[in-house]
Design an enzyme around this catalytic site. Structure first.
Site, mmCIF file in Angstrom:
data_model
loop_
_atom_site.group_PDB
_atom_site.id
_atom_site.type_symbol
_atom_site.label_atom_id
_atom_site.label_comp_id
_atom_site.label_asym_id
_atom_site.label_seq_id
_atom_site.Cartn_x
_atom_site.Cartn_y
_atom_site.Cartn_z
ATOM 1 N N CYS A 47 1.487 6.287 11.232
ATOM 2 C CA CYS A 47 1.408 7.265 10.140
ATOM 3 C C CYS A 47 0.120 7.013 9.358
ATOM 4 O O CYS A 47 -0.378 5.895 9.305
ATOM 5 C CB CYS A 47 2.623 7.103 9.232
ATOM 6 S SG CYS A 47 2.603 8.149 7.766
ATOM 7 N N SER A 49 -0.298 6.714 6.334
ATOM 8 C CA SER A 49 -0.128 5.735 5.255
ATOM 9 C C SER A 49 -0.420 4.313 5.736
ATOM 10 O O SER A 49 -0.896 3.483 4.961
ATOM 11 C CB SER A 49 1.277 5.826 4.665
ATOM 12 O OG SER A 49 1.485 7.119 4.163
ATOM 13 N N HIS A 52 -3.984 4.059 5.455
ATOM 14 C CA HIS A 52 -4.397 3.911 4.052
ATOM 15 C C HIS A 52 -4.393 2.437 3.642
ATOM 16 O O HIS A 52 -5.162 2.026 2.782
ATOM 17 C CB HIS A 52 -3.482 4.718 3.130
ATOM 18 C CG HIS A 52 -3.748 6.202 3.156
ATOM 19 N ND1 HIS A 52 -5.004 6.716 3.364
ATOM 20 C CD2 HIS A 52 -2.943 7.270 2.991
ATOM 21 C CE1 HIS A 52 -4.938 8.045 3.326
ATOM 22 N NE2 HIS A 52 -3.696 8.400 3.119
ATOM 23 N N HIS A 68 5.918 1.653 9.574
ATOM 24 C CA HIS A 68 7.113 2.018 8.801
ATOM 25 C C HIS A 68 7.836 3.211 9.422
ATOM 26 O O HIS A 68 8.645 3.839 8.752
ATOM 27 C CB HIS A 68 6.716 2.320 7.350
ATOM 28 C CG HIS A 68 5.773 3.473 7.217
ATOM 29 N ND1 HIS A 68 4.433 3.359 7.477
ATOM 30 C CD2 HIS A 68 5.989 4.773 6.879
ATOM 31 C CE1 HIS A 68 3.860 4.533 7.285
ATOM 32 N NE2 HIS A 68 4.788 5.421 6.946
ATOM 33 N N CYS A 175 9.813 8.344 9.199
ATOM 34 C CA CYS A 175 8.861 8.711 8.144
ATOM 35 C C CYS A 175 8.385 10.155 8.265
ATOM 36 O O CYS A 175 8.866 11.037 7.578
ATOM 37 C CB CYS A 175 7.643 7.796 8.066
ATOM 38 S SG CYS A 175 6.514 8.411 6.787
HETATM 39 N N1 COD Z 1 -8.684 20.137 3.067
HETATM 40 C C1 COD Z 1 -7.782 20.531 3.998
HETATM 41 N N2 COD Z 1 -7.277 19.679 4.945
HETATM 42 C C2 COD Z 1 -7.731 18.407 4.935
HETATM 43 C C3 COD Z 1 -8.676 17.936 3.996
HETATM 44 C C4 COD Z 1 -9.171 18.870 3.028
HETATM 45 N N3 COD Z 1 -10.073 18.520 2.111
HETATM 46 N N4 COD Z 1 -8.931 16.635 4.249
HETATM 47 C C5 COD Z 1 -8.160 16.295 5.290
HETATM 48 N N5 COD Z 1 -7.430 17.347 5.709
HETATM 49 C C6 COD Z 1 -6.466 17.414 6.801
HETATM 50 C C7 COD Z 1 -6.860 16.602 8.023
HETATM 51 O O1 COD Z 1 -7.728 17.323 8.881
HETATM 52 C C8 COD Z 1 -5.495 16.350 8.681
HETATM 53 O O2 COD Z 1 -5.144 17.337 9.615
HETATM 54 C C9 COD Z 1 -4.498 16.390 7.510
HETATM 55 O O3 COD Z 1 -5.256 16.836 6.374
HETATM 56 C C10 COD Z 1 -3.877 15.030 7.179
HETATM 57 O O4 COD Z 1 -3.119 14.610 8.245
HETATM 58 P P1 COD Z 1 -2.994 13.079 8.744
HETATM 59 O O5 COD Z 1 -2.606 13.098 10.171
HETATM 60 O O6 COD Z 1 -4.205 12.352 8.325
HETATM 61 O O7 COD Z 1 -1.828 12.503 7.823
HETATM 62 P P2 COD Z 1 -0.220 12.409 7.929
HETATM 63 O O8 COD Z 1 0.326 13.776 8.148
HETATM 64 O O9 COD Z 1 0.188 11.318 8.872
HETATM 65 O O10 COD Z 1 0.120 11.864 6.430
HETATM 66 C C11 COD Z 1 -0.241 12.600 5.348
HETATM 67 C C12 COD Z 1 0.181 11.938 4.012
HETATM 68 C C13 COD Z 1 -0.174 12.936 2.954
HETATM 69 C C14 COD Z 1 1.683 11.663 3.987
HETATM 70 C C15 COD Z 1 -0.544 10.585 3.798
HETATM 71 O O11 COD Z 1 -1.905 10.743 3.960
HETATM 72 C C16 COD Z 1 -0.314 10.050 2.373
HETATM 73 O O12 COD Z 1 -0.865 10.521 1.392
HETATM 74 N N6 COD Z 1 0.508 8.998 2.263
HETATM 75 C C17 COD Z 1 0.824 8.422 1.009
HETATM 76 C C18 COD Z 1 2.186 8.873 0.590
HETATM 77 C C19 COD Z 1 3.192 7.941 1.122
HETATM 78 O O13 COD Z 1 3.051 6.755 1.043
HETATM 79 N N7 COD Z 1 4.236 8.476 1.688
HETATM 80 C C20 COD Z 1 5.277 7.649 2.192
HETATM 81 C C21 COD Z 1 5.005 7.118 3.568
HETATM 82 S S1 COD Z 1 4.137 8.175 4.543
HETATM 83 ZN ZN ZN Z 2 4.539 7.404 6.682
#
Ligand code: COD
Ligand code: ZN
Ligand code: ZN
Length: 375
Positions: A47, A49, A52, A68, A175
């Site tokens: 994931c 996160s 991160h 996780h 998750c």
């Molecule tokens: N505008 C539009 N889209 C964007 C931009 C932008 N400026 N920047 C990035 N993106 C797109 C990327 O191209 C990508 O497709 C998408 O956003 C993000 O996807 P992933 O694959 O990087 O992320 P995910 O889906 O695995 O996770 C996203 C979260 C938002 C959950 C994660 O990044 C996060 O913020 N985690 C912290 C919250 C947390 O701890 N949650 C509990 C456990 S996950």
């Molecule tokens: Zn997660």
């Protein structure tokens, strides 16, 4: 030969410090103490996160075993454990459900006081770790630490699921899927015929799309700067896909024009301050609801005019899709088994656990939605 009560030597991906690759190490996993459960991991998703933590945006004590979003089989249990037994198929829960605190007793809330978000200790509830590597204690992460052949979790952080469920798929319910799906069906409570906007089309954002569709939304507008994500979003229910980089004006203005004043429900699933604000502004000023799913890095704060809310908007956020984890995860697994939603389209890559760094590279390059590592 039974391993119960003994230290298990196995492989784990250890993150020694931020901004470094994971090292596959031999670790020692101590037996579970009272009210703890040792799990043989079968599969884990990667994931954002977790990434991160690697890039320093999410703080947790290191060295540590991250991960996780896993599923596995109970190897042994500590004294007093009644929720699971050896041989049970289980999903570790990064949002625990102690069942006793005010949050757990509240009918709607899910942010159990044992979650310890602000200052994660990187240990079990008793303050110690069960992982050792090269004589050093290795920290736990998010109550789960699924990037290890064996892990130990507190009884409040694990739940039994259907023995027939394919663990290499339902690990996503640990998750990404639940976080996104619940944000739509439980947190926003998307209504039939409504218009939704989903910012960010990773594994979590696409699960929001699945949730909006399941709730009967008529229009689902998917927003991402990576147009390669659009085909999958459409496959899962998005009716339109837009790239903010294709427009001169802010994307909330574009969305307002597209929808005659603003969407009913918007979701920020990226984790950026600017897109949290765009998502808020694109929902209708009088009746729109915006849900924060992503967490912007570090200590960044928002600056928002009270007028944004005084006109009638609702602004919400939740971890794990607002689901009470122990109550909801077995039900979500049952719903998956009953074909109520798909998980396969979210899994773009399957790799052996040892290739974990390759899996993270796929995420960083935008090529994967979810990589599932198998043990
Ligand atoms: N505008 C539009 N889209 C964007 C931009 C932008 N400026 N920047 C990035 N993106 C797109 C990327 O191209 C990508 O497709 C998408 O956003 C993000 O996807 P992933 O694959 O990087 O992320 P995910 O889906 O695995 O996770 C996203 C979260 C938002 C959950 C994660 O990044 C996060 O913020 N985690 C912290 C919250 C947390 O701890 N949650 C509990 C456990 S996950
Ligand atoms: Zn997660
Ligand atoms: Zn609780």
């Amino acid at each position: 030969m039974s391993t119960a009560g003994k230290v298990i030597k196995c492989k784990a991906a250890v993150l020694w410090e931020i901004k470094k690759p994971f090292s596959i190490e031999e670790v020692e996993v101590a037996p579970p103490k009272a009210y703890e459960v040792r799990i043989k991991m079968v599969a884990t998703g990667i994931c954002r996160s977790d990434d991160h933590v690697v890039n320093g945006n999410l703080s947790t004590p290191l060295p540590g075993v991250l991960g996780h979003e896993g599923a596995g089989i109970v190897e042994s249990i500590g004294e007093g454990v009644t929720a699971v037994k050896p041989g049970d198929n289980v999903i570790p829960l990064f949002t625990p459900q102690c069942g006793k605190c005010a949050v757990c007793k509240h009918p709607e809330a899910n942010n159990c006081v044992k979650l310890g978000l602000t200052n994660p200790p990187g240990t079990m509830q008793d303050g110690t770790t069960r992982f050792t590597c090269k004589g050093k204690p290795i920290h736990h992460f998010a109550h789960t630490s699924t990037f290890s052949e064996y892990t130990v979790v507190d009884e409040i952080s694990v739940v039994k699921i259907d023995a027939a469920a394919p663990l290499e798929k339902v690990c996503l319910i640990g998750c990404g899927f639940s976080t996104g799906y619940g944000s739509a069906v439980k947190v926003a409570k998307v209504t039939p015929g409504s218009t939704c906007a989903v910012f960010g089309l990773g594994g979590v954002g696409l699960s929001v799309v699945i949730g909006c569709k399941a709730a009967g939304a008529a229009r689902i507008i998917a927003v991402d700067i990576n147009k390669d994500k659009f085909a999958k979003a459409k496959e899962l229910g998005a009716t339109e896909c837009i790239n903010p980089q294709d427009f001169q004006k802010p994307i909330h203005e574009v969305l307002k024009e597209m929808t005659g004043g603003g969407v009913d429900f918007s979701f920020e699933v990226i984790g950026r301050i600017d897109t949290v604000m765009e998502a808020l502004s694109c929902c209708h000023e009088s009746y729109g609801t915006s849900v924060i799913v992503g967490v912007p890095p570090g200590s960044q704060n928002l600056s928002v005019s009270p007028m944004q809310l005084l006109t009638g908007r609702t602004w919400k956020g939740a971890f794990f899709g607002g689901f009470k984890s122990k109550d909801s995860v077995p039900k979500l697994v049952a719903d998956f088994m009953a074909n109520k939603f798909p998980l396969n389209p979210l899994i773009t890559h399957v790799l052996p656990f040892e290739k974990i760094n390759e899996g993270f590279d796929l995420l960083r390059s935008g090529k994967s939605i979810r990589t599932v590592l198998t043990f």
